[in-house]
Design a protein around this motif. Structure first.
Motif, mmCIF file in Angstrom:
data_model
loop_
_atom_site.group_PDB
_atom_site.id
_atom_site.type_symbol
_atom_site.label_atom_id
_atom_site.label_comp_id
_atom_site.label_asym_id
_atom_site.label_seq_id
_atom_site.Cartn_x
_atom_site.Cartn_y
_atom_site.Cartn_z
ATOM 1 N N UNK A 7 0.806 -1.235 0.000
ATOM 2 C CA UNK A 7 0.000 0.000 0.000
ATOM 3 C C UNK A 7 0.830 1.272 0.000
ATOM 4 N N UNK A 8 1.972 1.260 0.737
ATOM 5 C CA UNK A 8 2.785 2.481 0.757
ATOM 6 C C UNK A 8 3.390 2.788 -0.610
ATOM 7 N N UNK A 9 3.658 1.711 -1.409
ATOM 8 C CA UNK A 9 4.151 1.938 -2.762
ATOM 9 C C UNK A 9 3.051 2.567 -3.631
ATOM 10 N N UNK A 45 -6.215 -4.079 -7.996
ATOM 11 C CA UNK A 45 -5.185 -4.863 -7.320
ATOM 12 C C UNK A 45 -5.511 -5.001 -5.836
ATOM 13 N N UNK A 46 -6.018 -3.896 -5.252
ATOM 14 C CA UNK A 46 -6.439 -3.930 -3.846
ATOM 15 C C UNK A 46 -7.505 -4.996 -3.640
ATOM 16 N N UNK A 47 -8.502 -5.026 -4.537
ATOM 17 C CA UNK A 47 -9.571 -6.025 -4.425
ATOM 18 C C UNK A 47 -9.012 -7.440 -4.531
ATOM 19 N N UNK A 48 -8.028 -7.633 -5.413
ATOM 20 C CA UNK A 48 -7.388 -8.944 -5.560
ATOM 21 C C UNK A 48 -6.682 -9.346 -4.263
ATOM 22 N N UNK A 49 -5.923 -8.419 -3.670
ATOM 23 C CA UNK A 49 -5.181 -8.741 -2.445
ATOM 24 C C UNK A 49 -6.133 -9.091 -1.301
ATOM 25 N N UNK A 50 -7.259 -8.409 -1.249
ATOM 26 C CA UNK A 50 -8.233 -8.683 -0.178
ATOM 27 C C UNK A 50 -8.912 -10.031 -0.412
ATOM 28 N N UNK A 61 -6.473 0.679 2.553
ATOM 29 C CA UNK A 61 -5.925 1.644 1.590
ATOM 30 C C UNK A 61 -6.988 2.239 0.682
ATOM 31 N N UNK A 62 -6.863 3.536 0.453
ATOM 32 C CA UNK A 62 -7.642 4.237 -0.570
ATOM 33 C C UNK A 62 -6.716 5.278 -1.181
ATOM 34 N N UNK A 63 -6.796 5.517 -2.490
ATOM 35 C CA UNK A 63 -5.954 6.569 -3.085
ATOM 36 C C UNK A 63 -6.329 7.928 -2.513
ATOM 37 N N UNK A 64 -5.308 8.728 -2.205
ATOM 38 C CA UNK A 64 -5.582 10.029 -1.586
ATOM 39 C C UNK A 64 -5.906 11.104 -2.604
ATOM 40 N N UNK A 65 -5.881 10.766 -3.892
ATOM 41 C CA UNK A 65 -6.246 11.718 -4.943
ATOM 42 C C UNK A 65 -7.293 11.084 -5.850
ATOM 43 N N UNK A 66 -8.278 11.852 -6.199
ATOM 44 C CA UNK A 66 -9.243 11.438 -7.209
ATOM 45 C C UNK A 66 -9.040 12.362 -8.397
#
Length: 272
Positions: A7-9, A45-50, A61-66
């Protein structure tokens, strides 16, 4: 073992996209819709990891920019009077949680830090001391430096003590650490900003979060700031200053864009 995207990456990648530090092969910036596609891939990718690995870190994790359009160009500027109100709000920003909201043990932890700062035994630290020392120099220094030289989130994230040259009163940003949009890397600060920054650099030594960090500023969780945490801080300061944000896109880039606007119009912020 294959490298894994953490997530930090992902957060760092989105920050770099927001800063236009990642570009096309021809050197052109990605448009907002293209940046949004990066976010979409990261979400998948987040959904895959979960789903496949029950990864709790990715679950948070959520992206901090939309991304819609350029974050910089799409941000509204502050009025000149509002810029001053923002500084005043930063100087009023509270360092400690409310006294009555803490347990005795939690109070003692903060009182120990105050005792060191005030040079008195912890038993003599009073509630009046607590309230008087509740406004530290971290947030004022952060806001005032950002206003003086238009620091974007990526430079605040990277800012380290060796950037500061007290002998010259300048911030020296290493070329490889600076924003791509910065034409020069040795940046002069106003006298009042210098005083506030030096006060913070002295004060920061009293906080355990900085023991193993050369960062100039860390957020309340002991992490380096990013766009999300800076925007959250700016929102609080706007509320404190009664700066209206309804119908306006006020982001951290508003500080950078405002500084650039007034420097262009008046030659310098000091003149403005």
């Amino acid at each position: 073992m294959e490298p894994t995207l953490e997530p930090q990456h992902a957060t760092f990648l989105v920050d770099l996209l927001d800063e236009d530090e990642i570009t096309k092969q021809n050197g052109e910036n990605y448009c907002g819709s293209s940046k949004r596609k990066f976010n979409d891939v990261l979400r998948k990718y987040r959904a895959f990891r979960i789903a496949e690995h029950e990864d709790d870190e990715w679950r948070k994790w959520e992206p901090q920019h939309e991304f819609h359009q350029s974050s910089y160009d799409g941000s509204d500027i502050f009025g000149l009077e509002e810029f001053g109100q923002l500084t005043e709000a930063a100087e009023e920003h509270h360092v400690h949680p409310p006294y009555d909201d803490l347990t005795p043990d939690e109070r003692d932890t903060i009182k120990a830090r105050l005792a060191q700062r005030l040079g008195k035994p912890i038993s003599r630290v009073t509630r009046a001391d607590w309230e008087r020392e509740d406004n530290g120099a971290k947030v004022p220094s952060l806001i005032m430096v950002a206003q003086d030289v238009g620091l974007p989130p990526v430079e605040i994230h990277r800012a380290e003590l060796d950037w500061w040259d007290p002998a010259k009163g300048v911030l020296k940003i290493p070329e490889e650490q600076s924003s791509k949009q910065r034409p020069q890397n040795e940046l002069s600060l106003a006298d009042r900003t210098i005083e506030t920054l030096e006060a913070w650099i002295t004060e920061r030594d009293q906080y355990d979060a900085y023991n193993d960090s050369d960062a100039i500023w860390l957020n309340n969780r002991g992490n380096r700031y990013n766009s999300k945490t800076l925007n959250a801080l700016l929102g609080k300061l706007c509320d404190t200053a009664d700066i209206t944000t309804d119908g306006r896109r006020i982001t951290w880039y508003s500080i950078r864009k405002t500084a650039g606007t007034y420097i262009k119009e008046y030659d310098s912020l000091a003149t403005a």
